[in-house]
Design an enzyme around this catalytic site. Structure first.
Site, PDB file in Angstrom:
ATOM      1  N   SER A  46       0.824  -1.270  -0.004  1.00 18.22           N
ATOM      2  CA  SER A  46      -0.084  -0.029  -0.101  1.00 18.22           C
ATOM      3  C   SER A  46       0.979   1.403  -0.111  1.00 18.22           C
ATOM      4  O   SER A  46       1.619   1.490   0.971  1.00 18.22           O
ATOM      5  CB  SER A  46      -0.864   0.125   1.212  1.00 18.22           C
ATOM      6  OG  SER A  46      -1.838   0.893   1.322  1.00 18.22           O
ATOM      7  N   GLU A  47       0.866   1.996  -0.987  1.00 15.26           N
ATOM      8  CA  GLU A  47       1.796   3.191  -1.215  1.00 15.26           C
ATOM      9  C   GLU A  47       1.841   4.247  -0.121  1.00 15.26           C
ATOM     10  O   GLU A  47       2.745   4.887  -0.095  1.00 15.26           O
ATOM     11  CB  GLU A  47       1.851   3.800  -2.584  1.00 15.26           C
ATOM     12  CG  GLU A  47       0.631   4.557  -2.960  1.00 15.26           C
ATOM     13  CD  GLU A  47      -0.455   3.849  -3.658  1.00 15.26           C
ATOM     14  OE1 GLU A  47      -0.513   2.515  -3.361  1.00 15.26           O
ATOM     15  OE2 GLU A  47      -0.982   4.394  -4.349  1.00 15.26           O
ATOM     16  N   ASN A  48       0.880   4.247   0.663  1.00 13.43           N
ATOM     17  CA  ASN A  48       0.867   5.202   1.744  1.00 13.43           C
ATOM     18  C   ASN A  48       1.748   4.759   2.912  1.00 13.43           C
ATOM     19  O   ASN A  48       1.888   5.351   3.914  1.00 13.43           O
ATOM     20  CB  ASN A  48      -0.521   5.568   2.238  1.00 13.43           C
ATOM     21  CG  ASN A  48      -1.466   4.258   2.592  1.00 13.43           C
ATOM     22  OD1 ASN A  48      -1.306   3.179   1.800  1.00 13.43           O
ATOM     23  ND2 ASN A  48      -2.168   4.384   3.751  1.00 13.43           N
ATOM     24  N   GLY A  49       2.278   3.425   2.889  1.00 10.30           N
ATOM     25  CA  GLY A  49       3.236   3.102   3.538  1.00 10.30           C
ATOM     26  C   GLY A  49       3.149   1.733   4.386  1.00 10.30           C
ATOM     27  O   GLY A  49       3.674   1.799   5.503  1.00 10.30           O
ATOM     28  N   SER A  88       8.630   3.469   0.840  1.00 12.32           N
ATOM     29  CA  SER A  88       7.384   2.989   0.065  1.00 12.32           C
ATOM     30  C   SER A  88       7.798   3.022  -1.284  1.00 12.32           C
ATOM     31  O   SER A  88       7.588   2.063  -2.033  1.00 12.32           O
ATOM     32  CB  SER A  88       6.121   3.633   0.339  1.00 12.32           C
ATOM     33  OG  SER A  88       5.274   3.202  -0.047  1.00 12.32           O
TER      34      SER A  88
END
Lengths: 217, 215
Positions: A46-49, A88
């Site tokens: 999940s690219e938010n972290g 990320s």
């Protein structure tokens, strides 16, 4: 009977093998998670972290700091890990993702992708899409074959501003599975009941038709 | 020494025309108490560096609605209709930056690096006006560092010296921004005595933090 989106998501899920780290874009690609077999042990990024994106929590069990890149409450599965945005995107750009699955406004026979803006109409921004497409080892486009008006989205050449050039590997639609090759777009699988004439008529780019085409399942 | 202060002392550091980095991803990990303070103080013509412009009623999105910004550098504005409206009306300058590039530019700013070479954006409008460099057959864009006058950071736990721990997906841009601004203000959910956090669990060293308020 499955709708187009479910047919596409089910087929995309078959690209992955145990141990793969995969990022699913917002929208239709998110549905792919519903078709990943539990034994496949695919980890979602999940690219938010974080790594280890899990299902939506039960009502009342949401945590304000555990959300996906669309701000919806999610869970983190055992084995998951949290990190900052530089890590990320190092995971993304560094080739650590086996694949990314994204939607598209247009894709063309050179593997160019346009999915982030329509000048004068829709300018949401690219978010993480440009990094994902440039960095993931495999770029899979999951989308309906044509626009709502029935116009082709698989083109000879994209007309909208690009998200990335020459990066798309596969296109999965409700009609079939296509691979971008140096020679053009090769048809690999055809959905049952769909004819070669129909898929070509709905595709602006010329499809390369090999001797052997599998049934898309 | 304790860096714990009142909200008023933090707001006294913020003035019109500054460049401000604010942590958060669609509002998760954004210091909402400090945003409340900025709204009340009414500082104007700010340049905002953030991941996105959030929603109209959450995080930095509220500063768009209150028209306190003259320019934003973000990766995404699609969840805040007011950003798009002000951009189209030429009331707000919007520079869209790919998310990973934004993270690296901020990291460079805080790490003393002169820039970063990234493949992201090659062959797109993002490359316009940028130097392209080819190394070992692969083409990259030279992306330059970003710094700010002020960083507003949201932490889960802080000790009185400013050592920080973030929680889950609320970490996002916060540790990067805490390195890249001349004055760093942290809003923490919990403040503990220096020494109460295990040095191994600290994600941002307190040495870079200037002020802490209780969130």
């Amino acid at each position: 009977m499955m709708n187009s989106r479910e047919i596409i998501a089910k087929r995309v899920a078959k690209f992955f093998k145990a141990g793969d780290l995969v990022n699913l874009g917002i929208g239709m690609p998110t549905i792919v998670a519903n078709y990943l077999p539990a034994e496949a042990k695919v980890m979602l990024h999940s690219e938010n972290g974080f790594i280890g994106l899990g299902p939506t929590p039960a009502e009342g069990e949401e945590e304000k700091d555990v959300v996906n890149a669309g701000a919806a409450p999610v869970t983190i599965v055992p084995g998951g890990a949290c990190f900052d945005s530089a890590m990320s995107f190092a995971l993304i750009r560094g080739g650590h993702l086996a694949a990314t699955v994204l939607g598209a406004l247009e894709v063309d026979e050179k593997g160019n992708l346009a999915n982030w803006m329509v000048p004068g109409k829709m300018v949401p921004g690219m978010g993480g899409a440009m990094d994902l497409v440039a960095g993931a080892r495999k770029v899979i486009i999951a989308m309906e074959h044509t626009t709502k008006e029935g116009n082709p989205k698989i083109l000879k050449s994209c007309s909208l501003p690009l998200t990335a050039a020459n990066e798309v590997d596969y296109i999965v639609t409700e009609l079939g599975v296509m691979e971008i090759t140096p020679e053009g777009i090769a048809l690999r699988e055809l959905a049952s009941g769909v004819t070669l004439e129909e898929i070509q008529a709905k595709t602006e780019a010329n499809l390369i038709i090999p001797d052997k085409i599998d049934i898309m399942e | 020494m304790s860096k714990v202060a009142e909200l008023e002392e933090a707001l006294a550091r913020i003035a019109d025309n500054q460049t401000i980095m604010i942590g958060g991803f669609l509002g998760t990990g954004t210091p909402e108490g400090l945003i409340d303070g900025l709204l009340e103080k009414g500082v104007k013509n700010l340049t905002l560096i953030a991941n996105d412009t959030s929603f109209v009623d959450k995080g930095v999105g509220r500063l768009v609605v209150s028209r306190q910004l003259k320019r934003v550098m973000v990766s995404h504005i699609g969840t805040n209709k007011e950003t798009g409206r002000q951009m189209n009306a030429e009331e707000l300058e919007v520079e869209l930056v790919p998310q990973g590039t934004l993270a690296e530019r901020i990291r460079c700013g805080g790490a003393g690096l002169g820039g970063v070479l990234t493949p992201t954006g090659v062959g797109t409008i993002v490359e316009v006006g940028k130097e392209k460099i080819t190394k070992e057959g692969k083409t990259y864009l030279l992306e330059l560092p970003l710094k700010a006058d002020i960083a507003l950071i949201k932490a889960w736990k802080a000790d009185t010296y400013g050592n920080l721990v973030y929680r889950r997906s609320a970490r996002n841009f916060n540790p990067l921004m805490a390195m890249a601004a001349a004055f760093v203000i942290v809003e923490a959910e919990e403040i503990v005595a220096a020494g109460a956090l295990d040095p191994d669990e600290i994600m941002t060293p307190g040495a870079v933090v200037d002020m802490i308020i209780k969130g």
